[in-house]
Design a protein around this motif. Structure first.
Motif, mmCIF file in Angstrom:
data_model
loop_
_atom_site.group_PDB
_atom_site.id
_atom_site.type_symbol
_atom_site.label_atom_id
_atom_site.label_comp_id
_atom_site.label_asym_id
_atom_site.label_seq_id
_atom_site.Cartn_x
_atom_site.Cartn_y
_atom_site.Cartn_z
ATOM 1 N N SER A 53 44.679 45.714 31.132
ATOM 2 C CA SER A 53 44.588 44.868 31.733
ATOM 3 C C SER A 53 46.148 44.343 31.826
ATOM 4 O O SER A 53 45.957 43.034 32.617
ATOM 5 C CB SER A 53 44.213 43.459 30.389
ATOM 6 O OG SER A 53 44.921 43.520 29.756
ATOM 7 N N LYS A 54 47.477 45.088 31.267
ATOM 8 C CA LYS A 54 48.491 44.716 32.195
ATOM 9 C C LYS A 54 48.718 45.317 33.615
ATOM 10 O O LYS A 54 49.592 45.438 33.469
ATOM 11 C CB LYS A 54 49.713 45.125 30.487
ATOM 12 C CG LYS A 54 49.269 44.231 29.320
ATOM 13 C CD LYS A 54 49.937 44.976 28.459
ATOM 14 C CE LYS A 54 49.847 43.687 27.403
ATOM 15 N NZ LYS A 54 50.561 44.731 26.141
ATOM 16 N N SER A 56 48.235 46.397 37.051
ATOM 17 C CA SER A 56 47.760 46.083 38.621
ATOM 18 C C SER A 56 49.285 46.551 39.359
ATOM 19 O O SER A 56 50.055 46.249 38.984
ATOM 20 C CB SER A 56 48.498 44.702 38.237
ATOM 21 O OG SER A 56 48.045 43.311 39.774
ATOM 22 N N ASN A 58 49.191 47.767 43.675
ATOM 23 C CA ASN A 58 47.785 47.614 45.717
ATOM 24 C C ASN A 58 47.338 48.965 45.623
ATOM 25 O O ASN A 58 48.048 49.673 46.097
ATOM 26 C CB ASN A 58 48.722 47.361 46.436
ATOM 27 C CG ASN A 58 48.527 46.921 47.718
ATOM 28 O OD1 ASN A 58 47.877 47.713 48.660
ATOM 29 N ND2 ASN A 58 48.460 46.102 47.887
ATOM 30 N N GLU A 63 43.925 44.349 45.640
ATOM 31 C CA GLU A 63 44.821 44.943 44.776
ATOM 32 C C GLU A 63 44.084 45.409 43.836
ATOM 33 O O GLU A 63 42.620 45.198 43.032
ATOM 34 C CB GLU A 63 44.978 43.283 43.754
ATOM 35 C CG GLU A 63 45.514 43.136 42.410
ATOM 36 C CD GLU A 63 45.424 41.762 42.038
ATOM 37 O OE1 GLU A 63 45.938 41.986 40.267
ATOM 38 O OE2 GLU A 63 46.186 41.038 42.875
ATOM 39 N N GLN A 64 43.960 46.696 42.586
ATOM 40 C CA GLN A 64 43.225 47.016 41.727
ATOM 41 C C GLN A 64 44.141 46.547 40.076
ATOM 42 O O GLN A 64 45.736 46.727 39.690
ATOM 43 C CB GLN A 64 44.260 48.656 41.686
ATOM 44 C CG GLN A 64 43.404 48.929 42.661
ATOM 45 C CD GLN A 64 42.356 49.492 43.213
ATOM 46 O OE1 GLN A 64 41.444 49.116 42.608
ATOM 47 N NE2 GLN A 64 41.699 49.291 44.736
ATOM 48 N N SER A 65 43.434 46.302 39.303
ATOM 49 C CA SER A 65 43.336 45.720 37.556
ATOM 50 C C SER A 65 41.921 44.976 37.426
ATOM 51 O O SER A 65 41.432 45.507 38.241
ATOM 52 C CB SER A 65 43.863 45.036 37.518
ATOM 53 O OG SER A 65 43.580 43.196 38.887
ATOM 54 N N ASN A 68 41.003 41.415 38.341
ATOM 55 C CA ASN A 68 40.274 41.944 40.215
ATOM 56 C C ASN A 68 39.127 42.562 40.092
ATOM 57 O O ASN A 68 38.335 42.163 41.176
ATOM 58 C CB ASN A 68 41.032 42.175 41.335
ATOM 59 C CG ASN A 68 40.566 42.437 42.337
ATOM 60 O OD1 ASN A 68 40.592 41.446 42.414
ATOM 61 N ND2 ASN A 68 40.906 43.249 43.770
ATOM 62 N N ASP A 69 38.908 43.562 39.642
ATOM 63 C CA ASP A 69 37.776 44.813 39.817
ATOM 64 C C ASP A 69 36.574 44.962 39.009
ATOM 65 O O ASP A 69 35.826 45.254 38.344
ATOM 66 C CB ASP A 69 38.180 45.779 40.140
ATOM 67 C CG ASP A 69 39.049 45.755 41.153
ATOM 68 O OD1 ASP A 69 38.930 45.000 42.128
ATOM 69 O OD2 ASP A 69 40.001 46.522 40.978
ATOM 70 N N PHE A 74 37.189 49.544 37.162
ATOM 71 C CA PHE A 74 39.121 50.245 37.239
ATOM 72 C C PHE A 74 39.399 50.988 36.709
ATOM 73 O O PHE A 74 39.577 51.936 36.887
ATOM 74 C CB PHE A 74 39.893 48.703 36.444
ATOM 75 C CG PHE A 74 41.580 48.768 36.450
ATOM 76 C CD1 PHE A 74 41.968 48.423 37.315
ATOM 77 C CD2 PHE A 74 41.609 49.276 35.268
ATOM 78 C CE1 PHE A 74 42.934 48.668 37.218
ATOM 79 C CE2 PHE A 74 43.003 48.888 35.156
ATOM 80 C CZ PHE A 74 43.865 49.124 36.251
#
Length: 176
Positions: A53-54, A56, A58, A63-65, A68-69, A74
């Motif tokens: 979760s820490k 993140s 592009n 944004e991949q996190s 976000n996902d 993820f």
């Protein structure tokens, strides 16, 4: 190395097999290919969630996190991109071995030609993927695939260099 020449047709067979797998894979829609349902069913407790979760970043303009996902998407992202890199790394290995006898005196071409071939095949695969419903081609994926192909070709070139060097060294010792 005569052994490589004898195995050349098998290396080309590996190239063809990988390309058939890639062609089949890029013909599938995302819904047919997603591993999220499998992950949701078999990966319980969301391992490494706190650490992940820490993270993140592009990738391809998105944004991949986890925020976000979601956790499973993820994790799937890393699986899919690892598969991209790994498949093209193996393709680079097979191409480098298949082409070795043609470029055995030119170390630059031993790496450059298989690398460019994997890059071209990656671009074609992404184009083909763009013709599939629910999938979009990605230049970023071509770059990732290209890096995998380059890594595979470099590994083979280095290993062959040291194997040949050691073989020549032992041949000189036995002549004395």
């Amino acid at each position: 190395m005569e052994k490589l020449k004898k195995l050349e047709k098998w290396f080309w067979g590996g190239v063809v097999l990988i390309e058939l797998i890639l062609f089949y894979s890029s013909s599938m829609t995302y819904k047919q290919q997603t591993s999220v349902p499998f992950l949701e069913k078999y990966v319980h407790g969301k391992p490494f969630r706190n650490g992940l979760s820490k993270i993140s970043f592009n990738y391809g303009g998105k944004e991949q996190s986890i925020a976000n996902d979601g956790y499973y998407h993820f994790v799937e992202f890393f699986i899919r991109k690892g598969a991209h890199f790994g498949t093209y790394l193996i393709l680079g290995v097979f191409l480098c071995l298949a082409l070795y006898t043609y470029f055995k005196r030119n170390h630059f071409l031993q790496i450059f030609v298989p690398w460019m071939m994997t890059t071209g095949l990656a671009a074609f695969d992404e184009f083909h993927q763009g013709l599939t419903g629910g999938r979009t081609p990605s230049v970023t994926d071509v770059i990732l695939d290209s890096a995998g192909g380059l890594t595979g070709a470099v590994i083979v070139a280095i290993v062959l260099y040291f194997v040949i060097w050691r073989h020549r060294k032992s041949a000189k010792v036995s002549q004395v």
